[in-house]
Design an enzyme around this catalytic site. Structure first.
Site, PDB file in Angstrom:
ATOM      1  N   ARG A 136      -7.493  -4.617 -58.040  1.00 18.93           N
ATOM      2  CA  ARG A 136      -7.447  -5.743 -57.116  1.00 18.93           C
ATOM      3  C   ARG A 136      -7.114  -7.058 -57.836  1.00 18.93           C
ATOM      4  O   ARG A 136      -6.207  -7.779 -57.432  1.00 18.93           O
ATOM      5  CB  ARG A 136      -8.786  -5.887 -56.375  1.00 18.93           C
ATOM      6  N   ILE A 137      -7.841  -7.376 -58.912  1.00 19.38           N
ATOM      7  CA  ILE A 137      -7.610  -8.650 -59.586  1.00 19.38           C
ATOM      8  C   ILE A 137      -6.311  -8.604 -60.388  1.00 19.38           C
ATOM      9  O   ILE A 137      -5.561  -9.590 -60.412  1.00 19.38           O
ATOM     10  CB  ILE A 137      -8.803  -9.019 -60.486  1.00 19.38           C
TER      11      ILE A 137
ATOM     12  N   CYS B  10     -15.901 -14.900 -59.705  1.00 19.67           N
ATOM     13  CA  CYS B  10     -15.504 -15.605 -58.488  1.00 19.67           C
ATOM     14  C   CYS B  10     -16.664 -16.405 -57.916  1.00 19.67           C
ATOM     15  O   CYS B  10     -16.484 -17.541 -57.445  1.00 19.67           O
ATOM     16  CB  CYS B  10     -14.945 -14.626 -57.460  1.00 19.67           C
TER      17      CYS B  10
ATOM     18  N   HIS C 100     -21.064 -10.905 -49.911  1.00 20.65           N
ATOM     19  CA  HIS C 100     -19.835 -10.511 -50.606  1.00 20.65           C
ATOM     20  C   HIS C 100     -19.134  -9.380 -49.879  1.00 20.65           C
ATOM     21  O   HIS C 100     -19.765  -8.423 -49.413  1.00 20.65           O
ATOM     22  CB  HIS C 100     -20.155 -10.078 -52.041  1.00 20.65           C
TER      23      HIS C 100
ATOM     24  N   ARG D  10     -25.793   1.542 -53.510  1.00 17.76           N
ATOM     25  CA  ARG D  10     -24.333   1.695 -53.503  1.00 17.76           C
ATOM     26  C   ARG D  10     -23.895   3.136 -53.254  1.00 17.76           C
ATOM     27  O   ARG D  10     -22.726   3.473 -53.422  1.00 17.76           O
ATOM     28  CB  ARG D  10     -23.751   1.167 -54.813  1.00 17.76           C
TER      29      ARG D  10
ATOM     30  N   ARG E 179     -23.731  -7.042 -49.837  1.00 19.28           N
ATOM     31  CA  ARG E 179     -22.363  -6.634 -49.513  1.00 19.28           C
ATOM     32  C   ARG E 179     -22.242  -6.484 -47.995  1.00 19.28           C
ATOM     33  O   ARG E 179     -23.096  -5.854 -47.360  1.00 19.28           O
ATOM     34  CB  ARG E 179     -22.020  -5.310 -50.200  1.00 19.28           C
TER      35      ARG E 179
ATOM     36  N   ASN F 284     -12.594 -14.131 -52.760  1.00 20.32           N
ATOM     37  CA  ASN F 284     -13.039 -13.622 -54.046  1.00 20.32           C
ATOM     38  C   ASN F 284     -11.938 -12.958 -54.859  1.00 20.32           C
ATOM     39  O   ASN F 284     -12.108 -12.703 -56.048  1.00 20.32           O
ATOM     40  CB  ASN F 284     -14.205 -12.636 -53.863  1.00 20.32           C
TER      41      ASN F 284
END
Length: 341
Positions: A12-13, A157, A184, A203, A239, A321
């Protein structure tokens, strides 16, 4: 001469960094000379062309001979799973963008330097302050960079979003205590449906069906930047089932009394005065989707500012983010590169 940039980790980043760089006014200062990503080349090209969050790539993307051909320029692609798996020295890398998130200890990061990278810019905090030479929140402390550093972190972020706000409040009113709750968007360490996905049992639950409390190091990250707040700041994170754009619900006790209108006026004036585009202010009735693809580190939502009495303040700060943070990494890389010898 253009700074030679490589990207390690094209998730993603990593992809947002490349896209944002190609659209940036400082694009000419950089030459992207390599990408290292374990995924196959065809998948990399496809996910560069089509992005469910940020839309279709506006240029051309083709698969070349062990490379991505982007807007007619070949970027060599490697598929190594260790820092030593790429001969970075032969490529001639001035700054490696470490966006895999896999390495945060000094001895791990040193392996990239030993393999020939001149410098590393991390898309995440170092495990401790001593694991990096500097942790930079651009616009706050980037002038600490001399060009002699070997390993620099662009923080996170969330840290980029909240540190400027805390500094403004502290300078104006003094901060006694602060509590930050990050709402988030979902991340890749969560499953779509319940599954054995993580050692953190939170998670293991479906990312798209629940709001899920998770651990966060935001308080540590803020205290690393603002040591004067040590012991007076805490954080938690939840989340939420959206794919992008997050928010920080900030509660602070101030040392000097004020009003919601005065706080909003302060933040609005500070944003207008800095002229950097890194922060924004709004008092319109927004939803999170309105900030998708925003290049800002933070957008203060003045319509949500609340006071209980004269010293207990509640703020809502939005941020993309992915895209906002990718743009801050470009800012850090450009400033750092200009100071390199």
């Amino acid at each position: 001469m253009a700074l030679r940039i490589a990207i390690n980790g094209y998730g993603r980043i990593g992809r947002c960094f490349l896209r944002a760089l190609l659209a940036s006014p400082v694009r000419g200062q950089f030459s992207v000379v390599a990408i290292n990503e374990p995924a196959d080349l065809e998948s990399m090209a496809y996910l560069t062309r089509f992005d469910s969050t940020h839309g279709c790539f506006p240029g051309t993307v083709e698969v070349g001979d062990n490379c991505l051909r982007i807007d007619g320029t070949d970027i060599p692609v490697f598929h190594a799973d260790t820092p030593e798996g790429v001969d970075w020295r032969a490529i001639g890398v001035d700054i490696l963008i470490e966006a895999s998130g896999r390495y945060s200890y000094r001895h791990e990061l040193q392996r990239f330097l030993d393999a020939g990278c001149r410098r590393l810019l991390l898309s995440h905090p170092g495990h401790s302050a001593g694991d990096v030479d500097q942790t930079i929140v651009f616009g706050m402390n980037h002038e600490l960079l001399t060009g002699d550093e070997r390993i620099v972190s662009a923080a996170s972020c969330t840290t980029n979003a909240i540190v400027p706000v805390l500094v403004m409040l502290d300078e104006a009113y003094g901060l006694d205590h602060a509590l930050m709750t990050t709402l988030h968007s979902v991340m890749n360490d969560q499953p779509l449906i319940d599954g054995y996905h993580h050692t953190d049992l939170h998670r293991t639950r479906s990312a798209m069906q629940s709001m899920i409390p998770v651990s966060t190091g935001l308080a540590r990250g803020v205290q690393r930047m603002l040591p004067e707040l040590a012991g007076r700041i805490e954080s938690k994170a939840i989340r939420v089932p959206v794919v992008n754009v997050s928010a920080i619900d900030l509660v602070v006790t101030l040392r000097r009394g004020t009003t919601a209108a005065a706080v909003n006026a302060l933040l609005r004036a500070a944003v207008d005065g800095q002229g950097s585009g890194r922060m924004a202010y709004t008092d319109e009735p927004h939803a999170s989707i309105d900030f998708n693809h925003s290049p800002h580190s933070a957008i203060v939502d003045g319509g949500q500012t609340r006071m209980s009495g004269e010293r207990l303040l509640n703020l809502l700060v939005w941020f993309d983010n992915e895209w906002g943070f990718a743009n801050r990494m470009i800012d850090v890389a450009a400033f750092w590169g200009a100071r390199m010898k």
